[in-house]
Design an enzyme around this catalytic site. Structure first.
Site, PDB file in Angstrom:
ATOM      1  N   VAL A   1      54.331 -68.386  55.085  1.00 23.12           N
ATOM      2  CA  VAL A   1      53.497 -66.916  55.505  1.00 23.12           C
ATOM      3  C   VAL A   1      52.591 -66.699  55.342  1.00 23.12           C
ATOM      4  O   VAL A   1      51.033 -66.100  55.919  1.00 23.12           O
ATOM      5  CB  VAL A   1      54.391 -65.994  56.060  1.00 23.12           C
ATOM      6  CG1 VAL A   1      53.760 -64.907  56.336  1.00 23.12           C
ATOM      7  CG2 VAL A   1      56.176 -66.710  56.707  1.00 23.12           C
ATOM      8  N   THR A   2      52.631 -66.162  52.970  1.00 28.21           N
ATOM      9  CA  THR A   2      51.294 -66.252  52.652  1.00 28.21           C
ATOM     10  C   THR A   2      50.349 -66.973  52.723  1.00 28.21           C
ATOM     11  O   THR A   2      49.056 -66.167  52.804  1.00 28.21           O
ATOM     12  CB  THR A   2      52.032 -66.159  51.292  1.00 28.21           C
ATOM     13  OG1 THR A   2      53.200 -65.594  50.868  1.00 28.21           O
ATOM     14  CG2 THR A   2      51.298 -65.837  50.048  1.00 28.21           C
TER      15      THR A   2
ATOM     16  N   ASP B   1      56.141 -61.787  54.500  1.00 28.67           N
ATOM     17  CA  ASP B   1      56.832 -62.376  53.728  1.00 28.67           C
ATOM     18  C   ASP B   1      57.840 -62.240  53.198  1.00 28.67           C
ATOM     19  O   ASP B   1      58.928 -62.315  52.381  1.00 28.67           O
ATOM     20  CB  ASP B   1      55.864 -63.467  53.053  1.00 28.67           C
ATOM     21  CG  ASP B   1      55.083 -62.224  52.204  1.00 28.67           C
ATOM     22  OD1 ASP B   1      55.045 -61.238  52.064  1.00 28.67           O
ATOM     23  OD2 ASP B   1      53.545 -63.100  51.615  1.00 28.67           O
TER      24      ASP B   1
ATOM     25  N   ARG C   1      63.568 -60.666  51.636  1.00 23.77           N
ATOM     26  CA  ARG C   1      64.719 -59.689  51.696  1.00 23.77           C
ATOM     27  C   ARG C   1      65.830 -59.966  51.944  1.00 23.77           C
ATOM     28  O   ARG C   1      67.053 -60.616  51.533  1.00 23.77           O
ATOM     29  CB  ARG C   1      64.354 -59.187  51.448  1.00 23.77           C
ATOM     30  CG  ARG C   1      63.383 -57.723  50.802  1.00 23.77           C
ATOM     31  CD  ARG C   1      63.011 -56.402  50.730  1.00 23.77           C
ATOM     32  NE  ARG C   1      62.350 -56.479  51.668  1.00 23.77           N
ATOM     33  CZ  ARG C   1      61.293 -55.953  51.606  1.00 23.77           C
ATOM     34  NH1 ARG C   1      60.624 -56.209  50.868  1.00 23.77           N
ATOM     35  NH2 ARG C   1      60.287 -55.719  53.042  1.00 23.77           N
TER      36      ARG C   1
ATOM     37  N   SER D   1      62.096 -64.979  43.125  1.00 20.20           N
ATOM     38  CA  SER D   1      61.086 -66.215  42.309  1.00 20.20           C
ATOM     39  C   SER D   1      59.766 -65.386  41.801  1.00 20.20           C
ATOM     40  O   SER D   1      59.024 -65.128  42.020  1.00 20.20           O
ATOM     41  CB  SER D   1      61.190 -67.310  43.045  1.00 20.20           C
ATOM     42  OG  SER D   1      59.925 -67.178  44.061  1.00 20.20           O
TER      43      SER D   1
ATOM     44  N   ASP E   1      51.483 -65.394  45.159  1.00 17.68           N
ATOM     45  CA  ASP E   1      51.193 -63.500  45.689  1.00 17.68           C
ATOM     46  C   ASP E   1      49.980 -63.151  44.959  1.00 17.68           C
ATOM     47  O   ASP E   1      49.043 -62.999  45.432  1.00 17.68           O
ATOM     48  CB  ASP E   1      52.660 -62.560  45.909  1.00 17.68           C
ATOM     49  CG  ASP E   1      53.125 -62.577  47.338  1.00 17.68           C
ATOM     50  OD1 ASP E   1      52.671 -63.441  48.484  1.00 17.68           O
ATOM     51  OD2 ASP E   1      54.090 -62.188  47.178  1.00 17.68           O
TER      52      ASP E   1
ATOM     53  N   ASP F   1      46.167 -63.307  46.226  1.00 18.62           N
ATOM     54  CA  ASP F   1      45.740 -61.997  46.706  1.00 18.62           C
ATOM     55  C   ASP F   1      44.161 -62.347  45.307  1.00 18.62           C
ATOM     56  O   ASP F   1      43.386 -61.649  46.184  1.00 18.62           O
ATOM     57  CB  ASP F   1      45.870 -61.367  45.703  1.00 18.62           C
ATOM     58  CG  ASP F   1      47.014 -60.876  46.410  1.00 18.62           C
ATOM     59  OD1 ASP F   1      47.918 -60.327  47.382  1.00 18.62           O
ATOM     60  OD2 ASP F   1      48.292 -59.998  45.473  1.00 18.62           O
TER      61      ASP F   1
END
Length: 263
Positions: free
Chosen positions: A50-51, A88, A93, A99, A106, A110
């Site tokens: 998803v990221t 994500d 969660r 991790s 992430d 970004d």
């Protein structure tokens, strides 16, 4: 690093999606997106996937639409994929995952998204926008944003907290730029004068990023000096503690030599 590593499910700094939503809106969208996140989990989709898809969508929206001057539609596409930041994290969660890899991925992606957004502005002003000054301002926004992030990461890597809230950090840079770009795009629909919002926003981001960079450099310099002073004080205290022990050892040796001579 000197600071704990944040997990994907609970990040230390706001990501693009979280930056664009206040706490009440985040709570609303969390409830809305939780079933979708659960659906993706059942289909075997990972948070990392998803990221990656979200970042690819942001990059496409910025580098396809912005260079053509289609700021409204580019911002719409970027905003849609921004919600991957919420999805994500929600998935992580639900899966109970926390991790270092997720936090690293992430943060890295970004920076890719940031580069694409300001890169789109650069391409527009270097081409159809035909404004070298704003092209240079966009380049400065891109470069300063990366350096601002690096100063914090580098400071933390050498054990410093870098405890400062900059004037214009990543969240502010992106919200100001994207909102201004989306509104400036309404000029294509006949809204007069609104196209000037984007140049004003870029100047604000450029100046704010410079101030933030200076704030972080000054903070790291101060924290570094304080840390070195504390280490010096600890070394001096340790040396003072060792001195009496050495004196006592010397006295004991002298006493033993004296007794041997007497015998």
């Amino acid at each position: 690093m000197g600071q704990p590593v944040a997990s994907r499910g609970q990040t230390a700094t706001p990501t693009l999606g979280k930056a664009m939503l206040n706490k009440y809106a985040r709570a609303f969208f969390t409830r809305v997106l939780t079933p979708f996140a659960a659906f993706l989990i059942r289909r075997g989709v990972s948070p990392d996937t998803v990221t990656l898809i979200g970042t690819a969508g942001v990059v496409a929206g910025a580098l396809v639409f912005y260079p053509m001057g289609e700021f409204f539609w580019g911002t719409v596409v970027i905003t849609l994929f921004v919600f991957s930041d919420l999805v994500d994290g929600n998935m992580a969660r639900q899966l109970g995952r926390s991790s270092r890899w997720g936090a690293f991925l992430d943060s890295t992606l970004d920076r890719v998204a940031d580069g694409a957004i300001f890169g789109g502005f650069i391409l527009w002003y270097a081409g159809g926008g035909d404004d070298l000054v704003l092209c240079a301002v966009s380049i400065f926004c891109l470069a300063s944003g990366q350096v601002v992030s690096y100063t914090k990461a580098r400071g933390e890597s050498i054990g410093l907290p870098v405890a400062v809230n900059g004037l214009v950090e990543r969240a502010e840079r992106l919200v100001i730029s994207l909102v201004a770009a989306g509104l400036a795009g309404l000029h294509a629909f006949g809204v007069p004068g609104i196209q000037y919002l984007l140049p004003v926003a870029l100047w604000i981001v450029a100046v704010g990023s410079l101030v933030t960079l200076i704030q972080r450099v000054v903070t790291v310099r101060r924290e570094s000096a304080e840390a070195e002073e504390a280490e010096g004080a600890e070394a001096a205290a340790a040396a003072q503690d060792e001195a009496p022990a050495q004196d006592n050892e010397g006295k004991q040796q002298n006493a033993s030599h004296g007794s041997e001579a007497a015998t």
